[in-house]
Scaffold this motif. Structure first.
Motif, PDB file in Angstrom:
ATOM      1  N   GLN A 241       0.802  -1.208   0.000  1.00  0.00           N
ATOM      2  CA  GLN A 241       0.000   0.000   0.000  1.00  0.00           C
ATOM      3  C   GLN A 241       0.846   1.273   0.000  1.00  0.00           C
ATOM      4  O   GLN A 241       0.312   2.363  -0.131  1.00  0.00           O
ATOM      5  CB  GLN A 241      -0.916   0.004   1.237  1.00  0.00           C
ATOM      6  N   GLU A 242       2.159   1.132   0.146  1.00  0.00           N
ATOM      7  CA  GLU A 242       3.034   2.296   0.181  1.00  0.00           C
ATOM      8  C   GLU A 242       4.352   1.958  -0.498  1.00  0.00           C
ATOM      9  O   GLU A 242       4.678   0.786  -0.692  1.00  0.00           O
ATOM     10  CB  GLU A 242       3.275   2.740   1.633  1.00  0.00           C
ATOM     11  N   ASN A 243       5.095   2.974  -0.854  1.00  0.00           N
ATOM     12  CA  ASN A 243       6.364   2.767  -1.550  1.00  0.00           C
ATOM     13  C   ASN A 243       7.466   2.441  -0.536  1.00  0.00           C
ATOM     14  O   ASN A 243       7.922   3.305   0.209  1.00  0.00           O
ATOM     15  CB  ASN A 243       6.732   4.037  -2.338  1.00  0.00           C
ATOM     16  N   ILE A 244       7.872   1.182  -0.524  1.00  0.00           N
ATOM     17  CA  ILE A 244       8.947   0.765   0.388  1.00  0.00           C
ATOM     18  C   ILE A 244      10.069   0.098  -0.421  1.00  0.00           C
ATOM     19  O   ILE A 244      10.780  -0.775   0.087  1.00  0.00           O
ATOM     20  CB  ILE A 244       8.435  -0.186   1.491  1.00  0.00           C
ATOM     21  N   ASP A 245      10.235   0.538  -1.690  1.00  0.00           N
ATOM     22  CA  ASP A 245      11.238  -0.069  -2.567  1.00  0.00           C
ATOM     23  C   ASP A 245      12.631  -0.041  -1.953  1.00  0.00           C
ATOM     24  O   ASP A 245      13.368  -1.028  -2.009  1.00  0.00           O
ATOM     25  CB  ASP A 245      11.268   0.666  -3.914  1.00  0.00           C
ATOM     26  N   ILE A 246      12.995   1.097  -1.355  1.00  0.00           N
ATOM     27  CA  ILE A 246      14.338   1.235  -0.803  1.00  0.00           C
ATOM     28  C   ILE A 246      14.562   0.261   0.357  1.00  0.00           C
ATOM     29  O   ILE A 246      15.656  -0.278   0.539  1.00  0.00           O
ATOM     30  CB  ILE A 246      14.596   2.705  -0.363  1.00  0.00           C
ATOM     31  N   PHE A 247      13.492   0.007   1.102  1.00  0.00           N
ATOM     32  CA  PHE A 247      13.611  -0.921   2.233  1.00  0.00           C
ATOM     33  C   PHE A 247      13.663  -2.371   1.743  1.00  0.00           C
ATOM     34  O   PHE A 247      14.359  -3.212   2.325  1.00  0.00           O
ATOM     35  CB  PHE A 247      12.444  -0.718   3.192  1.00  0.00           C
ATOM     36  N   LEU A 248      12.937  -2.667   0.670  1.00  0.00           N
ATOM     37  CA  LEU A 248      13.001  -4.010   0.085  1.00  0.00           C
ATOM     38  C   LEU A 248      14.387  -4.269  -0.497  1.00  0.00           C
ATOM     39  O   LEU A 248      14.894  -5.399  -0.430  1.00  0.00           O
ATOM     40  CB  LEU A 248      11.941  -4.161  -1.007  1.00  0.00           C
ATOM     41  N   GLU A 249      15.011  -3.226  -1.061  1.00  0.00           N
ATOM     42  CA  GLU A 249      16.377  -3.369  -1.568  1.00  0.00           C
ATOM     43  C   GLU A 249      17.339  -3.667  -0.416  1.00  0.00           C
ATOM     44  O   GLU A 249      18.262  -4.478  -0.548  1.00  0.00           O
ATOM     45  CB  GLU A 249      16.816  -2.095  -2.304  1.00  0.00           C
ATOM     46  N   ASP A 250      17.120  -3.006   0.719  1.00  0.00           N
ATOM     47  CA  ASP A 250      17.951  -3.251   1.906  1.00  0.00           C
ATOM     48  C   ASP A 250      17.778  -4.695   2.379  1.00  0.00           C
ATOM     49  O   ASP A 250      18.758  -5.374   2.723  1.00  0.00           O
ATOM     50  CB  ASP A 250      17.550  -2.276   3.018  1.00  0.00           C
ATOM     51  N   LEU A 251      16.548  -5.170   2.384  1.00  0.00           N
ATOM     52  CA  LEU A 251      16.271  -6.551   2.775  1.00  0.00           C
ATOM     53  C   LEU A 251      16.922  -7.520   1.790  1.00  0.00           C
ATOM     54  O   LEU A 251      17.475  -8.553   2.185  1.00  0.00           O
ATOM     55  CB  LEU A 251      14.758  -6.776   2.824  1.00  0.00           C
ATOM     56  N   HIS A 252      16.861  -7.172   0.520  1.00  0.00           N
ATOM     57  CA  HIS A 252      17.485  -7.979  -0.525  1.00  0.00           C
ATOM     58  C   HIS A 252      18.994  -8.111  -0.283  1.00  0.00           C
ATOM     59  O   HIS A 252      19.577  -9.198  -0.395  1.00  0.00           O
ATOM     60  CB  HIS A 252      17.197  -7.334  -1.886  1.00  0.00           C
ATOM     61  N   ASP A 253      19.643  -7.002   0.080  1.00  0.00           N
ATOM     62  CA  ASP A 253      21.083  -7.027   0.355  1.00  0.00           C
ATOM     63  C   ASP A 253      21.404  -7.910   1.557  1.00  0.00           C
ATOM     64  O   ASP A 253      22.376  -8.673   1.542  1.00  0.00           O
ATOM     65  CB  ASP A 253      21.594  -5.606   0.600  1.00  0.00           C
ATOM     66  N   HIS A 254      20.592  -7.801   2.610  1.00  0.00           N
ATOM     67  CA  HIS A 254      20.815  -8.622   3.808  1.00  0.00           C
ATOM     68  C   HIS A 254      20.700 -10.112   3.484  1.00  0.00           C
ATOM     69  O   HIS A 254      21.505 -10.922   3.946  1.00  0.00           O
ATOM     70  CB  HIS A 254      19.801  -8.246   4.886  1.00  0.00           C
ATOM     71  N   ILE A 255      19.695 -10.449   2.694  1.00  0.00           N
ATOM     72  CA  ILE A 255      19.499 -11.860   2.343  1.00  0.00           C
ATOM     73  C   ILE A 255      20.671 -12.366   1.515  1.00  0.00           C
ATOM     74  O   ILE A 255      21.145 -13.498   1.708  1.00  0.00           O
ATOM     75  CB  ILE A 255      18.167 -12.048   1.585  1.00  0.00           C
ATOM     76  N   ASN A 256      21.184 -11.532   0.599  1.00  0.00           N
ATOM     77  CA  ASN A 256      22.332 -11.941  -0.213  1.00  0.00           C
ATOM     78  C   ASN A 256      23.553 -12.211   0.656  1.00  0.00           C
ATOM     79  O   ASN A 256      24.291 -13.182   0.440  1.00  0.00           O
ATOM     80  CB  ASN A 256      22.673 -10.855  -1.242  1.00  0.00           C
ATOM     81  N   VAL A 257      23.771 -11.352   1.652  1.00  0.00           N
ATOM     82  CA  VAL A 257      24.900 -11.550   2.566  1.00  0.00           C
ATOM     83  C   VAL A 257      24.738 -12.859   3.334  1.00  0.00           C
ATOM     84  O   VAL A 257      25.701 -13.623   3.514  1.00  0.00           O
ATOM     85  CB  VAL A 257      25.022 -10.357   3.544  1.00  0.00           C
ATOM     86  N   ILE A 258      23.520 -13.132   3.787  1.00  0.00           N
ATOM     87  CA  ILE A 258      23.247 -14.377   4.506  1.00  0.00           C
ATOM     88  C   ILE A 258      23.534 -15.588   3.625  1.00  0.00           C
ATOM     89  O   ILE A 258      24.192 -16.555   4.045  1.00  0.00           O
ATOM     90  CB  ILE A 258      21.782 -14.413   4.995  1.00  0.00           C
ATOM     91  N   LEU A 259      23.054 -15.540   2.389  1.00  0.00           N
ATOM     92  CA  LEU A 259      23.238 -16.678   1.480  1.00  0.00           C
ATOM     93  C   LEU A 259      24.714 -16.911   1.167  1.00  0.00           C
ATOM     94  O   LEU A 259      25.180 -18.052   1.123  1.00  0.00           O
ATOM     95  CB  LEU A 259      22.456 -16.437   0.184  1.00  0.00           C
TER      96      LEU A 259
END
Length: 348
Positions: A241-259
């Motif tokens: 319902q809102e623009n959280i693209d920048i936060f999803l990108e941050d989550l994406h980076d965290h997941i990549n580091v974990i993997l």
């Protein structure tokens, strides 16, 4: 899974091991920029929700073993039976599913406990228009910091909607993965140092236990690769319902580091086993080298002892007055010469 064998899809059966008489906690936080309401109660027979569809709603359910409660939640929010079935099946792999009216996310909640051990639980999130519902297997304090930020109006949570709250929840879960990863790395480093000093059966058992924990952790986080693709897709961005693209990108980076960290620690676990076998082989080679040198030294000594131990009637040296001491001296001199030779060759 055996409980569901032969049943039609959408059949609601809890597959965990919780006692059906354990209490289930329902927590509601209803909020917007100006106001917030917090309610905590225990489910008995009636589902009493104070959902306000004009505000943001966070419903946290601790305990999913009551099938009737899950059915009532499904009816109240129009959640289809296949998703309800997944919520009750506590062995689901992490995934994201997008429906017409909701987003369903399931993850593994990995909770650090004492003695460097972890507890794995399933956590399910359902995101509707302005409502986030979380289903946890048991009550824990992992989201207390987020609740405090909401209640005390700290940060952006109160000013944003449940899409941002969902990001905060996912980010909090992923943060614990870093703790687990660091713990596994530390255990691996400690074992490596210990093995280099001495490798015994006890250390090998610790390596196997570490490998088991690494494999379980990898199994829980590897499906996040698929989640990354969905999180970055336009389809899911349209659902928020809102623009959280920048936060999803941050989550994406965290997941990549974990993997990346998981792959690294997985290979490190394999290397530990190789290091253990190499250390054991090296130690065995050292033992064999010492035994070989001792055997080599005693070969000429055995020859001399055997030579003068023969039962011939005429052995002139046996009648020498100092023959015994001369033989001992020759034996001692032989040991010294061979020892010097081994030292010069750096075999000893």
């Amino acid at each position: 899974m055996k409980l569901k064998t032969g049943l039609q899809p959408g059949t609601l059966i809890y597959t965990g091991s919780k006692n059906e008489y354990e209490t289930i906690e329902l927590e509601e936080i209803i909020y917007n920029k100006e106001n917030i309401y917090h309610k905590l109660n225990f489910y008995k027979n009636e589902l009493n929700l104070n959902t306000n569809f004009e505000m943001n709603n966070w419903i946290n359910i601790s305990g999913i073993h009551n099938v009737e409660l899950i059915k009532k939640i499904g009816q109240y929010f129009n959640i289809d039976s296949l998703i309800l079935e997944d919520i009750l099946s506590n062995n689901q792999r992490p995934k994201i599913e997008i429906r017409d009216n909701l987003i369903y996310i399931v993850l593994k909640l990995i909770i650090p406990i004492e003695n460097k051990l972890f507890k794995y639980e399933q956590i399910s999130l359902i995101l509707l228009d302005n409502t986030l519902i979380i289903f946890q297997e048991s009550k824990n304090s992992i989201f207390n910091t987020i609740k405090n930020r909401l209640l005390k109006d700290i940060g952006k949570l109160r000013k944003k909607g449940v899409s941002y709250l969902t990001y905060g929840i996912l980010d909090r879960i992923i943060d614990d993965y870093f703790i687990i990863l660091d713990s596994l790395n530390n255990r691996s480093d400690d074992l490596e140092e210990t093995i280099l000093l001495s490798a015994d059966k006890q250390e090998f058992e610790k390596i196997l236990a570490l490998k088991k924990d690494i494999f379980k952790f990898k199994k829980s986080v590897t499906p996040l690769k698929e989640m990354i693709i969905i999180l970055r897709s336009n389809e899911i961005k349209e659902c928020f319902q809102e623009n959280i693209d920048i936060f999803l990108e941050d989550l994406h980076d965290h997941i990549n580091v974990i993997l990346e960290g998981v792959e690294s620690i997985f290979f490190k676990g394999n290397e530990l086993i190789q290091l253990y076998h190499t250390t054991v082989s090296t130690g065995m080679n050292e033992v064999m080298k010492v035994l070989t040198m001792i055997s080599t030294i005693f070969i000429p000594l055995s020859f001399l002892a055997g030579l003068y131990g023969m039962n011939f009637e005429v052995i002139p040296e046996l009648k020498w007055e100092y023959g015994y001491f001369i033989l001992l001296f020759i034996m001692f001199l032989t040991i010294c010469v061979m020892g010097y030779f081994f030292k010069k060759k750096k075999w000893w």
